[in-house]
Design an enzyme around this catalytic site. Structure first.
Site, PDB file in Angstrom:
ATOM      1  CG  HIS A 110     -11.371  -7.823   5.659  1.00 30.56           C
ATOM      2  ND1 HIS A 110     -10.620  -8.732   6.310  1.00 30.56           N
ATOM      3  CD2 HIS A 110     -10.587  -7.692   4.568  1.00 30.56           C
ATOM      4  CE1 HIS A 110      -9.565  -9.276   5.679  1.00 30.56           C
ATOM      5  NE2 HIS A 110      -9.491  -8.588   4.438  1.00 30.56           N
ATOM      6  CD  GLU A 130      -1.754  -2.373   1.492  1.00 31.33           C
ATOM      7  OE1 GLU A 130      -2.532  -3.415   0.998  1.00 31.33           O
ATOM      8  OE2 GLU A 130      -0.564  -2.870   2.002  1.00 31.33           O
TER       9      GLU A 130
END
Length: 402
Positions: free
Chosen positions: A194, A124
């Site tokens: 998540h 990321e």
């Protein structure tokens, strides 16, 4: 004969067990929400929608010849990306697994080609850094962080580089053509890796914009505005709405302005401010307030059932629309803010502090926050972590009776 009698008997039992329709109708869900546009006419009349090729100032005449198509949110996001890539030769989409459509199939724009829709390594920080460099060279960089929960390794590049790029060069350079797309909010079983809502972490990053849509029409228009905005934008997409929210979406290229909240329901007694998925929890809570189910009726005083509540979708979290919220609260005298992220350091706390300052003499009750709990999002008990309609209803009753 016996089989026929058994069939009739079973059918009779099914008929006897059919639920009686409640007096006020069934509670709304995302699929039946009044805030979604199920017809072409409603879709084309969406508040604030502006076509890029618009030539006529008369909205009624602008509708002539415009077409819509039934889409869910991920299809609307894909449509926006397709338009951006088709109209801008410098635009590229990149991230983890985006070349085959990504986890949620939002980037399945195969006709564009792998040179402009391509995979990156699983880093990321690298995705964000690459986006900053690409945008600084004049390209339109559309980066995907696969889940908002994993945006934290990219935090330094986003906050220290992208957000400050124009400032530290005294306006000589910028990365305004940089957009970070990322699925956010709870999905019901995502747990602590998540189902997070990390928008509050970016509140102090001057130079960024942050947007969260509630529906397919909003997602397409706000995403195209984000991609074309002269500032870096984080675009968080509520993943549980990818397939559950469905609308007729205009096929043409259009934008919805950033920094402007939308009033979904007018009222004079209380203001609710929310964004993303909780908008629909608020809608259900409002239905419960006016037509409480039998199990809740003893807890909702008759005098409150006719209350007129104003519901506002913030849409742009940074910079948030202070004027619209303040004007509403000055009329209603009460404010409830609902969001999925935890309370401490959250967006609701910032909104509450500013409104308390601007509307102090008009407030009839303290600002009330309905949020996630200040714990990691639990896997087994995720349902109880989220601000559900019951918790929102409780806040409405408590604030209205203060």
């Amino acid at each position: 004969m016996l089989k026929t009698l058994a069939r009739i008997h079973r059918a009779g039992r099914r008929w006897q067990s059919t639920e009686v329709h409640p007096a006020g109708g069934h509670l709304p869900s995302v699929a039946t929400s009044a805030f979604l546009k199920p017809t072409r006419d409603l879709a084309l009349r969406t508040t604030g929608l502006r076509y890029v090729d618009q030539t006529d100032q008369d909205p009624a005449r602008e509708m002539v010849g415009r077409e819509t198509r039934k889409m869910n949110m991920y299809q609307a996001v894909r449509d926006a990306l397709s338009i951006a890539l088709t109209k801008d030769d410098t635009a590229v989409v990149f991230g983890e697994d985006v070349a085959f459509g990504g986890v949620f199939r939002c980037t399945m724009v195969t006709r564009i080609g792998r040179e402009r829709v391509f995979n990156t390594p699983l880093t990321e920080q690298g995705i964000a850094g690459f986006g900053v460099g690409l945008a600084s060279m004049g390209h339109t960089a559309i980066a995907e962080i696969q889940f908002a929960d994993y945006i934290f390794p990219a935090f330094d590049q986003i906050v220290n580089e992208a957000a400050k790029f124009r400032f530290r060069s005294n306006g000589n350079f910028d990365v305004g053509k940089l957009t970070f797309r990322t699925p956010s909010m709870a999905v019901g079983h995502g747990g602590h890796y998540h189902s997070q809502s990390p928008e509050g972490f970016f509140l102090g990053a001057a130079g960024l914009k942050l947007v969260i849509p509630r529906s397919p029409i909003q997602a397409k228009g706000l995403l195209l505005s984000s991609i074309r905005d002269p500032n870096p934008v984080i675009f968080m997409e509520p993943k549980v709405l990818y397939r559950s929210s469905v609308e007729q979406v205009p096929m043409d290229d259009y934008e919805i302005p950033l920094g402007k909240a939308e009033t979904l329901q007018r009222g004079n007694d209380l203001t609710i401010v929310s964004w993303g998925t909780p908008i629909y929890q608020c809608e259900t809570a409002l239905k419960m307030l006016s037509h409480p189910p039998l199990s809740l009726a003893p807890h909702v005083p008759e005098s409150l059932r006719s209350a007129k509540v104003e519901l506002i979708d913030l849409r742009t979290i940074m910079p948030w629309d202070v004027e619209t919220i303040a004007e509403s609260v000055n009329r209603t005298g009460r404010l409830v803010v609902v969001h999925e992220a935890g309370r401490i350091g959250g967006v609701g706390a910032e909104i509450g502090a500013e409104i308390q300052k601007r509307c102090f003499l008009k407030l009839n009750a303290p600002v009330r926050l309905v949020t996630g709990w200040d714990t990691p999002v639990p896997m087994q008990y995720e349902k109880f972590y989220m601000p559900d309609p019951i918790r929102v209803l409780d806040a409405l009753v408590e604030t209205l009776t203060y």
